[in-house]
Design an enzyme around this catalytic site. Structure first.
Site, PDB file in Angstrom:
ATOM      1  N   ASP A   8      -7.409  19.985   8.275  1.00 45.17           N
ATOM      2  CA  ASP A   8      -7.190  21.473   8.404  1.00 45.17           C
ATOM      3  C   ASP A   8      -5.910  21.563   8.959  1.00 45.17           C
ATOM      4  O   ASP A   8      -5.145  20.760   9.527  1.00 45.17           O
ATOM      5  CB  ASP A   8      -8.432  22.159   9.077  1.00 45.17           C
ATOM      6  CG  ASP A   8      -8.105  23.643   9.160  1.00 45.17           C
ATOM      7  OD1 ASP A   8      -7.971  24.483   8.231  1.00 45.17           O
ATOM      8  OD2 ASP A   8      -8.177  24.022  10.325  1.00 45.17           O
ATOM      9  N   ASP A  10      -4.417  25.239  10.879  1.00 45.50           N
ATOM     10  CA  ASP A  10      -4.582  26.179  12.160  1.00 45.50           C
ATOM     11  C   ASP A  10      -5.758  25.748  12.981  1.00 45.50           C
ATOM     12  O   ASP A  10      -6.743  25.533  12.427  1.00 45.50           O
ATOM     13  CB  ASP A  10      -4.687  27.626  11.776  1.00 45.50           C
ATOM     14  CG  ASP A  10      -3.585  28.257  11.259  1.00 45.50           C
ATOM     15  OD1 ASP A  10      -2.750  28.431  12.207  1.00 45.50           O
ATOM     16  OD2 ASP A  10      -3.476  28.640   9.951  1.00 45.50           O
ATOM     17  N   ASP A 165     -11.622  22.664  12.414  1.00 48.68           N
ATOM     18  CA  ASP A 165     -11.940  23.427  13.835  1.00 48.68           C
ATOM     19  C   ASP A 165     -12.957  24.596  13.590  1.00 48.68           C
ATOM     20  O   ASP A 165     -13.164  25.155  14.578  1.00 48.68           O
ATOM     21  CB  ASP A 165     -10.543  23.765  14.309  1.00 48.68           C
ATOM     22  CG  ASP A 165     -10.120  25.103  14.031  1.00 48.68           C
ATOM     23  OD1 ASP A 165      -9.939  26.036  14.418  1.00 48.68           O
ATOM     24  OD2 ASP A 165      -9.616  24.951  12.563  1.00 48.68           O
TER      25      ASP A 165
END
Length: 217
Positions: A8, A10, A165
């Site tokens: 991922d 961000d 996250d």
């Protein structure tokens, strides 16, 4: 056999959530809407901008919502010029190159943000495959962004590991059948486990991660 590691963007390559949070706080004040960290985690973090704006500002037309989202992301890019990679990321990417594994990014972020972040972090050369949800037509938590990534890399779900996250990202990767490791930069580790993360790391220096990578050679 491990053939690719997928990230991922961000909150995974860099801890951008504090910047995104403050940007949303400032932008939403113009609409007399005050938010706190709990609201941000529940309604904004990891989600697509059109979905965010539709849910929290339903009075806006799609065109007005897009203008707001574009303004928010432009402000983010203005103030995020000093981003640093999450600890251990550079070491992990060097290991990936040594093992001759493929890499990719799968993100709900706009393509302009993805290009900006990779440039600021000096990671452009590490990622030839970047899947953005706006090109796929649907975003996380739908599994399609990760399925498209697997197709482009020409690998099966069992050949990859994902780092995520957010809860929406973990749901997306797990639904695509990929082993997913949570990165606890933005959410409580137990929450990430509850959504399907195999285990959770605080950053890429985690000893369990390196032990598992050693077993994947």
């Amino acid at each position: 056999m491990l053939k690719a590691i997928i990230f991922d963007l961000d909150g995974t390559l860099a801890n951008t959530d504090p910047i995104h949070y403050q940007t949303w706080v400032d932008v939403l004040k113009n609409y007399d809407l005050e938010i706190n960290p709990d609201f941000y985690q529940a309604n904004i973090s990891g989600r697509l901008n059109p979905d965010i704006v539709r849910d929290i500002l339903p009075q806006l037309s799609p065109a007005e919502g897009q203008i707001l989202a574009d303004q928010k992301e432009a402000i983010f890019r203005e103030i995020a010029g000093n981003l640093k990679p999450l600890p251990g990321l550079t070491k992990l990417l060097a290991w990936i190159q040594k093992q001759q594994l493929q890499t990719a990014i799968v993100t709900n972020a706009p393509r302009e943000n993805a290009a900006f972040m990779l440039k600021v972090l000096n990671l452009v050369d590490y990622f030839q495959t970047v899947i953005v949800s706006e090109d796929v037509g649907v975003g996380k938590p739908d599994p399609k962004p990760y399925q498209v990534c697997l197709q482009q890399l020409n690998i099966s779900p069992q050949d990859a590991i994902v780092f995520e996250d957010s809860t929406s990202g973990i749901r997306s990767a797990v639904a695509a059948g990929i082993t997913t490791i949570g990165v606890a930069s933005t959410h409580d580790p137990q929450i990430l486990k509850n959504f399907g993360a195999t285990y959770v790391i605080e950053d890429f220096n985690n000893p369990q991660l390196w032990q598992d990578l050693g077993n994947c050679k």
